[in-house]
Design a protein around this motif. Structure first.
Motif, PDB file in Angstrom:
ATOM      1  N   ALA A  71      13.777  37.616  55.904  1.00 15.25           N
ATOM      2  CA  ALA A  71      13.939  36.242  56.391  1.00 15.25           C
ATOM      3  C   ALA A  71      15.275  36.057  57.094  1.00 15.25           C
ATOM      4  O   ALA A  71      15.340  35.442  58.166  1.00 15.25           O
ATOM      5  CB  ALA A  71      13.809  35.253  55.235  1.00 15.25           C
ATOM      6  N   VAL A  72      16.339  36.578  56.524  1.00 14.11           N
ATOM      7  CA  VAL A  72      17.658  36.454  57.147  1.00 14.11           C
ATOM      8  C   VAL A  72      17.711  37.282  58.433  1.00 14.11           C
ATOM      9  O   VAL A  72      18.247  36.819  59.448  1.00 14.11           O
ATOM     10  CB  VAL A  72      18.770  36.876  56.158  1.00 14.11           C
ATOM     11  CG1 VAL A  72      20.106  37.026  56.853  1.00 14.11           C
ATOM     12  CG2 VAL A  72      18.860  35.870  55.019  1.00 14.11           C
ATOM     13  N   THR A  73      17.136  38.475  58.395  1.00 17.25           N
ATOM     14  CA  THR A  73      17.097  39.300  59.600  1.00 17.25           C
ATOM     15  C   THR A  73      16.330  38.592  60.714  1.00 17.25           C
ATOM     16  O   THR A  73      16.773  38.563  61.868  1.00 17.25           O
ATOM     17  CB  THR A  73      16.443  40.659  59.294  1.00 17.25           C
ATOM     18  OG1 THR A  73      17.132  41.269  58.211  1.00 17.25           O
ATOM     19  CG2 THR A  73      16.479  41.570  60.503  1.00 17.25           C
ATOM     20  N   TYR A  74      15.201  38.012  60.376  1.00 17.70           N
ATOM     21  CA  TYR A  74      14.394  37.279  61.351  1.00 17.70           C
ATOM     22  C   TYR A  74      15.156  36.079  61.888  1.00 17.70           C
ATOM     23  O   TYR A  74      15.115  35.791  63.079  1.00 17.70           O
ATOM     24  CB  TYR A  74      13.083  36.841  60.692  1.00 17.70           C
ATOM     25  CG  TYR A  74      12.067  36.240  61.631  1.00 17.70           C
ATOM     26  CD1 TYR A  74      11.208  37.053  62.339  1.00 17.70           C
ATOM     27  CD2 TYR A  74      11.976  34.863  61.796  1.00 17.70           C
ATOM     28  CE1 TYR A  74      10.265  36.515  63.199  1.00 17.70           C
ATOM     29  CE2 TYR A  74      11.042  34.314  62.652  1.00 17.70           C
ATOM     30  CZ  TYR A  74      10.188  35.151  63.353  1.00 17.70           C
ATOM     31  OH  TYR A  74       9.272  34.602  64.195  1.00 17.70           O
ATOM     32  N   TRP A  75      15.864  35.373  60.996  1.00 12.67           N
ATOM     33  CA  TRP A  75      16.625  34.199  61.422  1.00 12.67           C
ATOM     34  C   TRP A  75      17.755  34.584  62.379  1.00 12.67           C
ATOM     35  O   TRP A  75      18.024  33.886  63.352  1.00 12.67           O
ATOM     36  CB  TRP A  75      17.183  33.454  60.220  1.00 12.67           C
ATOM     37  CG  TRP A  75      17.854  32.188  60.626  1.00 12.67           C
ATOM     38  CD1 TRP A  75      17.277  30.988  60.867  1.00 12.67           C
ATOM     39  CD2 TRP A  75      19.250  32.012  60.870  1.00 12.67           C
ATOM     40  NE1 TRP A  75      18.215  30.075  61.238  1.00 12.67           N
ATOM     41  CE2 TRP A  75      19.451  30.673  61.252  1.00 12.67           C
ATOM     42  CE3 TRP A  75      20.350  32.847  60.795  1.00 12.67           C
ATOM     43  CZ2 TRP A  75      20.698  30.166  61.561  1.00 12.67           C
ATOM     44  CZ3 TRP A  75      21.595  32.345  61.107  1.00 12.67           C
ATOM     45  CH2 TRP A  75      21.756  31.009  61.486  1.00 12.67           C
ATOM     46  N   VAL A  76      18.428  35.703  62.091  1.00 10.75           N
ATOM     47  CA  VAL A  76      19.519  36.147  62.965  1.00 10.75           C
ATOM     48  C   VAL A  76      18.989  36.479  64.357  1.00 10.75           C
ATOM     49  O   VAL A  76      19.624  36.165  65.368  1.00 10.75           O
ATOM     50  CB  VAL A  76      20.250  37.366  62.341  1.00 10.75           C
ATOM     51  CG1 VAL A  76      21.136  38.066  63.345  1.00 10.75           C
ATOM     52  CG2 VAL A  76      21.030  36.939  61.116  1.00 10.75           C
ATOM     53  N   ILE A  77      17.802  37.073  64.429  1.00  6.10           N
ATOM     54  CA  ILE A  77      17.241  37.470  65.724  1.00  6.10           C
ATOM     55  C   ILE A  77      16.594  36.299  66.448  1.00  6.10           C
ATOM     56  O   ILE A  77      16.856  36.062  67.620  1.00  6.10           O
ATOM     57  CB  ILE A  77      16.230  38.619  65.522  1.00  6.10           C
ATOM     58  CG1 ILE A  77      16.954  39.863  65.024  1.00  6.10           C
ATOM     59  CG2 ILE A  77      15.478  38.911  66.811  1.00  6.10           C
ATOM     60  CD1 ILE A  77      16.047  40.977  64.577  1.00  6.10           C
ATOM     61  N   LYS A  78      15.744  35.531  65.764  1.00  3.26           N
ATOM     62  CA  LYS A  78      14.943  34.490  66.419  1.00  3.26           C
ATOM     63  C   LYS A  78      15.510  33.079  66.284  1.00  3.26           C
ATOM     64  O   LYS A  78      15.060  32.161  66.961  1.00  3.26           O
ATOM     65  CB  LYS A  78      13.521  34.481  65.838  1.00  3.26           C
ATOM     66  CG  LYS A  78      12.755  35.754  66.051  1.00  3.26           C
ATOM     67  CD  LYS A  78      12.227  35.806  67.447  1.00  3.26           C
ATOM     68  CE  LYS A  78      11.275  36.984  67.561  1.00  3.26           C
ATOM     69  NZ  LYS A  78      10.558  36.996  68.794  1.00  3.26           N
ATOM     70  N   ARG A  79      16.414  32.862  65.357  1.00  6.30           N
ATOM     71  CA  ARG A  79      17.032  31.556  65.096  1.00  6.30           C
ATOM     72  C   ARG A  79      16.041  30.502  64.588  1.00  6.30           C
ATOM     73  O   ARG A  79      16.207  29.323  64.842  1.00  6.30           O
ATOM     74  CB  ARG A  79      17.761  31.019  66.319  1.00  6.30           C
ATOM     75  CG  ARG A  79      18.941  31.825  66.728  1.00  6.30           C
ATOM     76  CD  ARG A  79      20.043  31.683  65.740  1.00  6.30           C
ATOM     77  NE  ARG A  79      21.203  32.437  66.220  1.00  6.30           N
ATOM     78  CZ  ARG A  79      22.161  32.829  65.440  1.00  6.30           C
ATOM     79  NH1 ARG A  79      22.145  32.529  64.178  1.00  6.30           N
ATOM     80  NH2 ARG A  79      23.159  33.514  65.911  1.00  6.30           N
ATOM     81  N   HIS A  80      14.997  30.917  63.910  1.00  9.22           N
ATOM     82  CA  HIS A  80      14.177  29.998  63.131  1.00  9.22           C
ATOM     83  C   HIS A  80      13.627  30.730  61.917  1.00  9.22           C
ATOM     84  O   HIS A  80      13.715  31.939  61.803  1.00  9.22           O
ATOM     85  CB  HIS A  80      13.087  29.295  63.948  1.00  9.22           C
ATOM     86  CG  HIS A  80      12.134  30.194  64.664  1.00  9.22           C
ATOM     87  ND1 HIS A  80      11.390  31.161  64.065  1.00  9.22           N
ATOM     88  CD2 HIS A  80      11.789  30.240  65.972  1.00  9.22           C
ATOM     89  CE1 HIS A  80      10.638  31.775  64.944  1.00  9.22           C
ATOM     90  NE2 HIS A  80      10.870  31.238  66.123  1.00  9.22           N
TER      91      HIS A  80
END
Length: 108
Positions: A71-80
Motif C-alpha cells: 500500500a505504501v509502495t503503491y501510494w508513493v508511485i501513484k499518489r492514491h
C-alpha cells in the motif's frame, strides 16, 4: 469451466514445485507472530484479559504490516490509496491463522 480447471491444475503444479519455499515462508510468518507475541508479554499483564489482548494484537499486527508494504509502495508511485489493501490483509491473515491452528493442533 475449462479455464478454471486449467488454472487449478497449474496452481497445483506450482504449489508442488515450490512447496519447500512456501513452508519456509509460513515458518517465517509463525516466527514473526511469536516474536510479536513475546514482545507484547512485556507490555500486558499475564491475566486472561492481558493474554486475550496480546493474542489479538499479535494476530492482527503481521497481516496489517504485510498489507501496508504494497500500500505504501503503491501510494508513493501513484499518489492514491492501494485498492486491494484489505484483500491482502485478509489473505495474509487467513494463511497466518491456518498456520497457527495447525501448529497449535500439533503442539497439543
Amino acid at each position: 469451466m475449462l479455464k478454471q480447471a486449467t488454472a487449478l491444475i497449474a496452481l497445483s503444479v506450482g504449489t508442488i514445485l515450490t512447496m519447500s519455499y512456501g513452508q519456509e515462508a509460513i515458518q517465517l510468518l509463525i516466527q514473526a507472530h511469536d516474536w510479536v507475541s513475546e514482545t507484547l508479554t512485556q507490555v500486558f499483564s499475564g491475566g486472561q484479559a492481558g493474554n486475550l489482548i496480546r493474542g489479538l494484537i499479535a494476530l492482527l499486527a503481521i497481516p496489517l504490516l504485510m498489507g501496508l508494504i504494497p500500500a505504501v509502495t503503491y501510494w508513493v508511485i501513484k499518489r492514491h490509496w492501494f485498492p486491494y489493501f484489505m484483500e491482502v490483509v485478509w489473505v495474509v491473515w487467513l494463511i497466518q491463522a491456518g498456520a497457527l491452528l495447525v501448529a497449535y493442533k500439533i503442539a497439543t
